[in-house]
Design an enzyme around this catalytic site. Structure first.
Site, mmCIF file in Angstrom:
data_model
loop_
_atom_site.group_PDB
_atom_site.id
_atom_site.type_symbol
_atom_site.label_atom_id
_atom_site.label_comp_id
_atom_site.label_asym_id
_atom_site.label_seq_id
_atom_site.Cartn_x
_atom_site.Cartn_y
_atom_site.Cartn_z
ATOM 1 N N SER A 34 26.369 0.614 62.753
ATOM 2 C CA SER A 34 25.066 -0.031 62.984
ATOM 3 C C SER A 34 24.912 -0.476 64.430
ATOM 4 C CB SER A 34 24.897 -1.222 62.046
ATOM 5 O OG SER A 34 25.930 -2.136 62.253
ATOM 6 N N HIS A 55 22.374 5.968 60.257
ATOM 7 C CA HIS A 55 22.456 4.533 60.006
ATOM 8 C C HIS A 55 21.577 4.137 58.828
ATOM 9 C CE1 HIS A 55 21.604 0.189 61.467
ATOM 10 N NE2 HIS A 55 22.540 0.219 60.544
ATOM 11 N N GLU A 113 18.010 5.498 60.034
ATOM 12 C CA GLU A 113 17.927 5.582 61.491
ATOM 13 C C GLU A 113 18.837 6.734 61.924
ATOM 14 O OE1 GLU A 113 17.509 2.048 64.777
ATOM 15 O OE2 GLU A 113 19.217 1.958 63.459
ATOM 16 N N ASN A 127 18.594 -2.832 64.921
ATOM 17 C CA ASN A 127 19.419 -4.004 65.186
ATOM 18 C C ASN A 127 19.172 -4.577 66.577
ATOM 19 O OD1 ASN A 127 20.543 -4.186 62.716
ATOM 20 N ND2 ASN A 127 22.397 -3.078 63.216
#
Ligand SMILES: C[C@H](O)CC(=O)SCCNC(=O)CCNC(=O)[C@H](O)C(C)(C)COP(=O)(O)OP(=O)(O)OC[C@H]1O[C@@H](n2cnc3c(N)ncnc32)[C@H](O)[C@@H]1OP(=O)(O)O
Length: 725
Positions: free
Chosen positions: A428, A449, A461, A499
């Site tokens: 991540s 991800h 992702e 993130n």
């Protein structure tokens, strides 16, 4: 606008009017005008006795052309009669031309009959469909209500309770269910659809079958008192589920108007309300999300090269923890053979057990039959070594976030997998170049991800380094589609798009608390704004261990703008680690219900002592608006950096990443869209002011500063030369 309709008249005297507007036969203004003309023709022609309406290529119609909403919102598209007269489509065309016609009409439905499509079908005197057809009124998911009479006809065909459910959830029903509900009169196979529809139209003409105007039916509508109870119940439920949304309430009001004052009054109120809702921010945001979501699979320089996805049948998942087991669940559920690898039997059993539990939960909820459960489980195999890896088409590594461990794994994968096998990592935060540093396989290394729980959360992702081949991206996009995820392709950097954008979310909240704001007030304000939970509740959910591990990547990579609070580490020292330990920022009971913990003050005071920050009274009195701005403007700021660095190709991709990955409210359009609704200048000025008072964390980035100076939107297209993709 495009699209048209055709008419062909058979020797039996039945005219077939076909809607043609690929790919979903949407109802553009051209199609609607043409539909009206064809009906007028059919009604005038002596050789036409009855009419069948259908859609080309097995799709009735996906509804009003959503791409035309933009022009309507700007007050354009007034050139045709369609928009110039109140209720022109719902009253003049569908009620007074189609439904009031002296010749009967039947809708022959295969594939989709959604929104305006179903509204056209409901204005016909009968409906005949295939069992796989999908019928629904999903307008509310676009921030509007049905506008071609659906609010009045659907309750009259299926009853108030079911009609409300279909409209408020936007979920379509299949042909069989539509038949049981009375929305469809007959179910037939696709081959005989038109033939049976012709026959039905002639039967109606000959009065062998009833000639029914849906708008004037009353048999399914409950008596007034009961109807009001149902409507009030729906109102309360909609308010609870979507407190920030007006349009579900408006929809119920419009339905009520029809029940109380008659369907004609209902149609007029529907028209007026539709016009108001169409121009609302909610509608604009949701329509933006609709197209942005479909735009994520269009990646310049990748999906426009004519590459075909290679067939992926077997996937290996490395690591059976929460993420690995969720990924394996998503894969087996959608037909992939999966090899799950763990380091020892105990972990392997636990991993396989998690997949089984995920699937069992679907069985319990009635979403999966026992038979399908067994078939799905049979696609899963557990292993402890790399022996079977030579047969897999793709590997997804999902072990803990440890750089050297991942580097070793990728070295092993290069050794054991076939040279064409895709090597994906579910990291991540860690830079993919670092993960693949020791290999020579950079062209087939890619980030996949997922978001926890991976079999539930809709976002994937896809992270691409400059060396990842377009073919590898196309392959993973295809897998993403097959496992029903919305993929967003982003460039490689610490934290990637989601993130990275949302790292300041928790950071800002910690900063506010250290200066005197209340944890629970912040969470309440953020939830009221529309996030599924506030930053502190989220930290508890993901666990402090993960929060600190992820956070350390940011501290290391972006030290100048990381707010270093000791609050979480201090709590960890006392074995408070979030929901799993039943104590985090909240206390948790057996049912996972969170309640505030007064003891939290002692950790906050200690954290303040360490950082040398004193309480400022104004932070105790922040309004919800202040909290929203201080928490989300840093998120917008980071999103601008991500965009300016070319991590995302389109600003709209970041909107989808935030909506699908973090639960940013779709009715606010996504983080960049929301930023634009506020204005770059205002956001810049606020951040600039706070950065002077509270430090670098708030400092607006160059891109934001430049947009503010130009007075330009944040989402305007970038100079593609800068893109990392
Ligand atoms: C007055 C009226 O009451 C108002 C209305 O009718 S509002 C419209 C109501 N209808 C809807 O909300 C349906 C919206 N569409 C959908 O849910 C889905 O597209 C679908 C179920 C029809 C098809 O799904 P799927 O097969 O996965 O294909 P999907 O990728 O979504 O769509 C295919 C293409 O059709 C386009 N499209 C779908 N529905 C459309 C519509 N109603 N208008 C314009 N374009 C539409 C999509 O944008 C996409 O275009 P692209 O290929 O250029 O990206």
């Amino acid at each position: 606008m495009g699209g048209t309709t055709t008419i062909s008249v058979g020797s039996d005297g039945v005219a077939i009017i076909t809607i043609i507007n690929p790919p979903v036969n949407s109802l553009s203004f051209d199609v609607l005008n043409s539909l009206k003309e064809r009906f007028d023709q059919a009604l005038q022609r002596d050789d036409v006795k009855a009419i069948v309406v259908t859609g080309a290529k097995g799709k009735f119609s996906g509804g009003f052309d959503i791409s035309a909403f933009g022009a309507l919102q700007e007050g354009k598209a007034m050139t045709t009669g369609l928009a110039s007269k109140p209720g022109y489509v719902s009253i003049d065309i569908l009620s007074d031309t189609v439904e009031a016609a002296k010749k009967p009409s039947v809708a022959a439905i295969d594939g989709l009959a959604l929104g305006g499509g179903l509204e056209v079908a409901m204005a016909c005197h009968a409906r005949i469909a295939t069992s796989t057809a999908q019928l629904g009124l999903p307008e509310l998911q676009l921030g509007i209500i049905p506008g071609f009479g659906g609010t009045q006809r659907l309750p009259r065909l299926v009853g108030l309770a079911k009609a409300l459910e279909m409209m408020l959830t936007s979920k379509p029903v299949r042909g069989e269910e539509a038949h049981d509900l009375g929305l469809v009169d007959t179910i037939v196979s696709g081959d005989e659809l038109l033939e049976k529809a012709r026959q039905m139209a002639l039967d109606i003409l000959a009065r062998r079958k009833p000639w029914i105007s849906s708008l004037y039916r009353t048999d399914k509508i409950e008596p007034l008192g009961e109807a009001r109870e149902i409507l009030n119940f729906a109102r309360a439920q909609a308010r609870r589920q979507a407190p920030n949304l007006q349009h579900p309430q408006v929809c119920i009001d419009v339905i009520e108007e029809g029940v109380v004052s008659g369907p004609r009054a209902g149609l007029l109120k529907e028209y007026e309300s539709f016009q108001v809702l169409l121009k609302s921010d909610t509608c604009k945001s949701l329509i933006h999300v609709f197209f942005a979501q479909r735009g994520t699979t269009k990646v310049p320089g990748v999906t426009d090269l004519g590459l075909k996805p290679r067939q992926i049948k077997k996937v290996a998942v490395l690591g059976g923890g929460l993420m690995g087991s969720g990924i394996a669940t998503a894969l087996v559920l959608n037909g992939y053979e999966v090899v799950l690898k763990e380091v020892n039997q105990k972990f392997l059993d636990a991993g396989l057990g998690r997949v089984k539990a995920n699937l069992m939960s679907s069985v319990k909820k009635g979403r999966l039959t026992q038979e399908k459960f067994e078939k799905t489980m049979s696609r899963l195999k557990g292993v402890l070594d790399y022996e079977s890896f030579k047969y897999v088409d793709m590997v997804i590594e999902a072990v803990i976030e440890n750089v050297s461990l991942k580097q070793q794994i990728f070295l092993d994968l290069e050794k054991y997998c076939s040279p064409n096998c895709i090597l994906a990592s579910n990291t991540s935060t860690i830079d993919l170049n670092l993960i693949g540093e020791k290999t020579k396989s950079h062209d087939r290394i890619i980030g996949a991800h997922f978001f926890s729980p991976a079999h539930v959360m809709p976002l994937l992702e896809i992270v691409r380094t400059p060396k990842t081949s377009p073919q590898t991206v196309v392959d993973l996009l295809d897998v993403g589609k097959k496992i029903r995820k919305t993929p967003v392709v982003v460039g490689n950097c610490t934290g990637f798009a989601v993130n990275r954008m949302f790292f300041p979310y928790t950071q800002a909240a910690l900063l506010l608390v250290e200066r005197g704001a209340d944890i629970y007030k912040i969470d309440r304000a953020i939830t009221k704004f529309g996030m599924p939970m506030g930053p502190f509740r989220l930290c508890d959910l993901v666990g402090f261990g993960v929060a600190v591990a992820t956070g350390s990547q940011f501290v290391f990579n972006f030290p100048e703008r990381t707010y270093k609070s000791m609050l979480i580490p201090l709590m960890q020292e006392d074995k408070r680690a979030g929901e799993t330990t039943r104590k985090g920022f909240y206390l948790y009971n057996d049912k996972r219900k969170a309640s505030p913990d007064p003891e939290i003050t002692k950790y906050i005071e200690k954290a303040r002592e360490i950082s040398g920050i004193s309480v400022e009274p104004k932070f105790g009195k922040l309004s919800d608006k202040d909290i929203i701005e201080m928490v989300f403007f840093p998120v917008v700021n980071e999103a601008c950096r991500v965009y300016a660095e070319g991590i995302a190709v389109k600003a709209a991709d970041l909107d989808i990443a935030g909506v699908m990955g973090m639960g940013f409210p779709p009715y606010r359009g996504g983080i960049m869209f929301w930023g634009d609704s506020i204005g770059s200048k205002y956001i810049y000025e606020r951040l600039n002011e706070w950065s002077k008072m509270y430090g670098e964390f708030f400092k607006p980035c160059d891109y934001l500063a430049q947009r503010a100076t130009l007075g330009a939107p944040l989402s305007s297209p970038l100079d593609q030369g800068k893109s990392r993709l």
